[in-house]
Design a protein around this motif. Structure first.
Motif, PDB file in Angstrom:
ATOM      1  N   UNK A   1      -2.249  26.310 -12.624  1.00 20.19           N
ATOM      2  CA  UNK A   1      -1.145  27.212 -12.271  1.00 20.19           C
ATOM      3  C   UNK A   1       0.153  26.765 -12.912  1.00 20.19           C
ATOM      4  N   UNK A   2       0.443  25.462 -12.822  1.00 22.69           N
ATOM      5  CA  UNK A   2       1.646  24.933 -13.476  1.00 22.69           C
ATOM      6  C   UNK A   2       1.536  25.067 -14.995  1.00 22.69           C
ATOM      7  N   UNK A   3       0.342  24.815 -15.517  1.00 25.68           N
ATOM      8  CA  UNK A   3       0.137  24.913 -16.964  1.00 25.68           C
ATOM      9  C   UNK A   3       0.391  26.343 -17.442  1.00 25.68           C
ATOM     10  N   UNK A   4      -0.085  27.312 -16.678  1.00 26.15           N
ATOM     11  CA  UNK A   4       0.123  28.719 -17.035  1.00 26.15           C
ATOM     12  C   UNK A   4       1.618  29.052 -17.097  1.00 26.15           C
ATOM     13  N   UNK A   5       2.362  28.640 -16.045  1.00 25.02           N
ATOM     14  CA  UNK A   5       3.796  28.958 -15.990  1.00 25.02           C
ATOM     15  C   UNK A   5       4.537  28.304 -17.152  1.00 25.02           C
ATOM     16  N   UNK A   6       4.230  27.024 -17.402  1.00 26.85           N
ATOM     17  CA  UNK A   6       4.945  26.316 -18.475  1.00 26.85           C
ATOM     18  C   UNK A   6       4.612  26.908 -19.842  1.00 26.85           C
ATOM     19  N   UNK A   7       3.314  27.164 -20.046  1.00 25.80           N
ATOM     20  CA  UNK A   7       2.905  27.718 -21.348  1.00 25.80           C
ATOM     21  C   UNK A   7       3.510  29.106 -21.567  1.00 25.80           C
ATOM     22  N   UNK A   8       3.598  29.905 -20.519  1.00 25.25           N
ATOM     23  CA  UNK A   8       4.204  31.231 -20.620  1.00 25.25           C
ATOM     24  C   UNK A   8       5.691  31.125 -20.979  1.00 25.25           C
ATOM     25  N   UNK A   9       6.380  30.243 -20.245  1.00 22.52           N
ATOM     26  CA  UNK A   9       7.817  30.097 -20.474  1.00 22.52           C
ATOM     27  C   UNK A   9       8.126  29.539 -21.865  1.00 22.52           C
ATOM     28  N   UNK A  10       7.238  28.675 -22.356  1.00 21.74           N
ATOM     29  CA  UNK A  10       7.474  28.027 -23.659  1.00 21.74           C
ATOM     30  C   UNK A  10       6.733  28.717 -24.803  1.00 21.74           C
TER      31      UNK A  10
END
Length: 752
Positions: free
Chosen positions: A112-121
Motif C-alpha cells: 500500500x505504501x509502495x503504491x502511494x509512493x510510486x504513484x506520487x513519484x
C-alpha cells in the motif's frame, strides 16, 4: 460529486486481508511502547539519506466514492538500485518459523505504501521489504521483493473493490450524522437551572480544544448536558469521536438513554457500549482459542460482514445488540465491540479503556486521539482508580510456586524465578516500609524470567502449572511497565511477601494521557473541594472550571445532624441509640429509606439492633453481590413503599443509583466516611504534607466526605422529589466538615 472516505493504509489492509481465528493461547501483552522502541532501533540503523516515518497520502478515485488513503511508512531507503519501502514488524515468534507468506496483511500494508509512493513519484517499479524483529533476541529477518507499477495498481484495485461495500456504508452513516447534527435540538422542552451553563461550557471547551472541570449537582441532568453539546461540536468535522467514560454500569445505561432521547429528536449517529470480557463472553470460561470457542474460530473471516450488517441496521449498539449480531455471525462479542470502536461516533465504557496501561485501547492511534473528546462521568472516582491502575505489585510466593512446579520440567525457568525470589527476599521486611530504589539486578532478573516464561508459555497450553506461570508472567510484565514510570510521584513499598510500586499522586499520569486528546470534560456532583479534585485529576491553570448551584429549592431537603459518636471505640455502646435514631427517622418520614454505614461489620451490628422494631420491613446489602442481586435489591424500593435498606458507604448503592420520586424518601449517613488508617494512606498524607498541603485532608477527609455527599445525593433526583437526610456523627458539626457540606444542606437542625 463523489462521496469521500478517509482511511489509513493500515486500517484498509487489515480490513481486506486480515483472516483466521482469535487465538489467545499465549499472546505476549507487550506494550505499544516496546513495539515503538523496536521500530526506532531499526530506524537508527538506516543510512543518513534514508528516511523514517514518512507521511504519504493518495486520493483513490472511483465512480461512487473517493477513498483518501494515508499513513506513515516505517522506512524509505535509498539504494543504488532505487528506493525501498521498509515495513517493520516486531514479533514474539521464532524467526525461523516465519516465511515470506506468513502474514499477507503485512505485505499488503507495505505494498500500500509502495503504491502511494510510486504513484506520487511516477515510478515504473519499486522494491518492498518486510523486516521482522524478534522481541526477545532483537534479531532481524528480512524479505525483499520488486513490484512493477502494474502489479501494484492491480493489487490496489482488487483491494479497493473488496473495501467498497464497507466504504459505501461508512459514507452513508457519515452523511447521516452530518445531516442530522445541525438541526439537533436539546431533547427536552426546556433546560433545568444550570443545564444551559453546563452545556455551553462543554461546547466551548470542545471547540477550543481545552479541558473543563465541572461540578454539577445531582439531578441537574449531567449526562445529557455533556453529551448533547459534545455531539453538536462534531458539526464542523474537527471532532470525530466521543468517549463517554464512567466507573458504573448504571451510568453507562444513562448515557445510552441520553443518546436514545437525541435519536428521537432526529440524531443519526452510531454508538457502541463496551462490556467487560468476562461478562459478555458466551462460553462458560473465557478461553479464546479456536479449538474451544466457536466464536473465536474463524473470527476474522466473518467480522467484516458482521460490522457492515450492524452499521446498516442499528444506531445504538448496546450490549444486547452486540450479543444479537455476534450470535448471528458467530463471532466473539467482546472483540466485535472493540472492532466497532474504530468506526462508531460515541464509545461508552469504563475508565480503563482509555486510562489503564494494561487494557487501554491500543488501536486508538495518536491521529485519532487528536479528534476525540473525553467525557469523564463521576470524575471523583478516577482519582483512586488511577492510583490502582498505575500501581503494580509482585509477590515472592508467586516465583516460589513457579520454582516448585517447573523445577524438574524446565530448569532454566525455575532458575530465573528463583533469582527474582531471592532478590525480593533481600528486600523484604516484617513490617511495611519504603525503600528509595530498586536494585538493578532485580529488573534484569525480571526481564530474564519474562523472556524464559514467554518461550515456555508459547509451547505449553494447559494445566494448573501454566495458569500460575501465566499469572506470574503478567504481574511481572505489569511491574516492569509501571517501573518505567517511576518518579517522585511514586513510593516503593516492601513487606514480608511483596514489593509494590505505589502511585501516591496520579495527577501526572492522568495529565499525560488526556493531553493527547482533543479535550477532556471532567464532571461530577461532588468535585468538592474543587481545588483538590482539579489538582488530583491533572488539571492545569488554563483549564476551564464550572461550579453550578443546586437547581432545587432548599425546602425539598430536610437535613438533620445527630451528634452521636460513630468512632470505632464507641460503636458497641451506641448501637441501640443509633438504631433508635434511625427508627425515629422512619416514623417521622413516610416512605422508603436507605441507611449507609462505613463497613459491613458496623452495618450488620446496627441491622441486628434495628430488627427489634418489628413494624418495619428491612433489606440488607450482601457482601459480593452479583449484578442480578443488586438489581433485585433496588427493585424492592417501589413508589409508595415503606422499606428500609441497609447499605455500605462508598459501595454500589451509594453512587449512581437513581431512585426517583417516591422510590426513596429518606437517607441516613452514619459516620464521616474516613478510611481506616493504613500504611498507604499515611504515605499519601506525608507526601502532600511535604508539599505544603494539608496531607490529612488529602488522604482521609476529602475522599471520606466525598462518599458522604454521594450517598446523600441519592435522595433528590428531580424537581418533584422531597425527603430527609440524617447525618450521624458529632464531627459533622466541626468547622472542617461543615465547610464541605453543600449549600443546600447548610440549613440543618441538630437532633437532640
Amino acid at each position: 460529486m463523489s462521496e469521500k472516505v478517509s482511511i489509513s493504509v493500515r486500517e484498509l489492509m487489515e480490513y481486506v486481508y486480515r483472516r483466521g481465528s482469535i487465538d489467545d493461547r499465549f499472546r505476549s501483552n507487550t506494550s505499544m511502547l516496546e513495539g515503538t522502541a523496536i521500530h526506532q532501533s531499526v530506524q537508527k540503523e538506516y543510512e543518513d539519506e534514508d528516511e523514517s516515518e514518512v507521511f504519504m497520502k493518495w486520493d483513490y478515485k472511483t465512480a461512487e466514492i473517493d477513498v483518501k488513503i494515508h499513513g506513515r511508512c516505517d522506512g524509505l531507503l535509498k539504494t543504488p538500485e532505487g528506493k525501498i519501502i521498509d515495513e517493520i514488524k516486531s514479533t514474539t515468534q521464532d524467526l525461523e518459523d516465519i516465511t515470506e507468506a506468513s502474514y499477507p496483511v503485512y505485505w499488503a500494508q507495505a505494498k500500500g505504501y509502495a503504491y502511494i509512493y510510486a504513484k506520487n513519484e511516477d515510478l515504473e517499479e519499486i522494491k518492498v521489504q518486510l523486516t521482522y524483529v524478534q522481541k526477545r533476541t532483537k534479531e532481524k529477518k528480512q524479505f525483499l521483493f520488486n513490484f512493477s507499477m502494474k502489479q501494484l495498481e492491480d493489487f490496489m484495485e482488487e483491494t479497493i473493490v473488496e473495501y467498497m461495500s464497507y466504504a459505501k456504508v461508512l459514507s452513508y452513516i457519515k452523511k447521516e450524522k452530518e445531516e442530522s447534527i445541525p438541526d439537533l435540538k436539546f431533547p427536552f422542552p426546556h433546560y433545568r437551572n444550570g443545564q444551559r451553563y453546563l452545556a455551553g461550557a462543554v461546547y466551548r471547551t470542545s471547540q477550543e480544544k481545552r479541558n473543563l472541570f465541572a461540578q454539577a449537582p445531582t439531578g441537574i441532568g449531567k449526562t445529557i448536558s455533556t453529551l448533547f453539546p459534545a455531539i453538536k461540536s462534531m458539526e464542523e468535522g474537527k471532532q470525530e469521536r466521543i468517549f463517554y467514560l464512567t466507573a458504573k454500569t448504571v451510568t453507562r445505561l444513562t448515557a445510552e438513554e441520553g443518546l436514545a432521547l437525541m435519536e428521537k429528536s432526529g440524531l443519526r449517529l452510531r454508538s457502541v457500549t463496551l462490556t467487560a470480557k468476562d461478562k459478555i463472553c458466551f462460553k462458560e470460561e473465557t478461553i479464546c482459542q479456536p479449538d474451544y470457542c466457536e466464536f473465536a474460530d474463524g473470527y476474522y473471516d466473518r467480522i467484516n460482514g458482521a460490522i457492515i450488517d450492524v452499521l446498516k441496521n442499528e444506531t445504538q449498539i448496546t450490549r444486547p445488540v452486540v450479543e444479537k449480531y455476534a450470535r448471528k455471525h458467530r463471532i466473539c462479542p467482546f472483540e466485535f465491540s472493540l472492532d466497532l470502536t474504530d468506526v462508531v461516533d460515541v464509545i461508552i465504557g469504563d475508565y480503563n479503556y482509555v486510562f489503564d496501561p494494561r487494557v487501554a485501547l491500543k488501536r486508538l492511534m495518536p491521529e485519532h486521539k487528536k479528534k476525540t473528546s473525553l467525557l469523564i462521568d463521576e470524575a471523583h472516582n478516577l482519582v483512586e482508580r488511577a492510583r490502582e491502575m498505575y500501581s503494580a505489585t509482585i509477590f515472592r510466593n508467586s516465583y516460589w510456586q513457579v520454582e516448585e512446579e517447573w523445577g524438574e520440567k524446565d530448569h532454566k525457568l525455575a532458575q530465573s524465578a528463583q533469582a527474582v525470589r531471592k532478590d525480593l527476599h533481600r528486600l523484604n521486611s516484617e513490617e511495611e516500609s519504603t525503600i528509595t530504589e530498586i536494585p538493578g539486578e532485580l529488573e534484569e532478573n525480571l526481564e530474564r524470567f519474562m523472556e524464559r516464561a514467554e518461550g515456555v508459555l508459547r509451547e505449553e497450553q494447559d494445566g494448573e502449572e501454566t495458569e500460575s506461570l501465566l499469572e506470574c508472567y503478567f504481574s511481572s510484565q505489569n511491574f516492569v511497565k509501571i517501573f518505567s514510570l517511576l518518579d517522585e510521584h511514586y513510593k516503593i513499598i516492601t513487606s514480608k511477601d511483596a514489593l509494590k510500586l505505589y502511585c501516591v499522586d496520579p495527577s501526572f499520569v492522568l495529565r499525560k494521557v488526556t493531553e493527547m486528546f482533543r479535550s477532556s470534560i471532567y464532571f461530577s456532583a461532588t468535585l468538592s473541594p474543587f481545588a483538590y479534585y482539579k489538582e488530583m485529576l491533572g488539571g492545569q491553570e488554563d483549564d476551564y472550571i464550572l461550579k453550578l448551584p443546586s437547581p432545587y429549592d432548599a425546602d425539598q431537603i430536610k437535613v438533620t445532624i445527630a451528634p452521636l459518636s460513630t468512632r470505632f471505640k464507641d460503636r458497641e455502646q451506641n448501637v441501640d441509640k443509633l438504631a433508635e435514631l434511625l427508627y425515629k427517622q422512619v416514623k417521622n418520614q413516610e416512605g422508603n429509606h436507605l441507611f449507609f454505614f462505613p463497613s459491613y461489620q458496623y452495618m450488620n451490628m446496627v441491622y441486628q439492633a434495628f430488627k427489634k422494631f418489628v413494624d418495619v420491613d428491612t433489606v440488607e446489602q450482601e457482601f459480593g453481590m452479583t449484578e442480578e442481586r443488586r438489581d433485585e435489591f433496588l427493585a424492592q424500593f417501589v413508589p409508595g413503599g415503606s422499606l428500609v435498606g441497609f447499605a455500605v458507604l462508598g459501595g454500589v448503592f451509594s453512587e449512581g443509583v437513581d431512585l426517583r420520586g417516591n422510590r426513596l424518601n429518606g437517607v441516613a449517613v452514619v459516620g464521616i466516611g474516613l478510611a481506616p488508617r493504613s500504611f498507604e494512606k499515611e504515605l499519601i498524607k506525608n507526601y502532600f504534607t511535604n508539599r505544603g498541603k494539608n496531607g490529612y485532608n488529602y488522604a482521609y477527609i476529602y475522599p471520606g466526605m466525598n462518599k458522604v455527599l454521594q450517598a446523600g445525593g441519592r435522595l433528590i433526583r428531580s424537581e418533584e422529589d422531597h425527603g430527609v437526610i440524617q447525618l450521624v456523627d458529632d464531627r459533622f458539626l466541626q468547622p472542617t466538615y461543615q465547610k464541605l457540606l453543600p449549600v443546600e444542606w447548610q440549613n440543618y437542625r441538630i437532633e437532640k
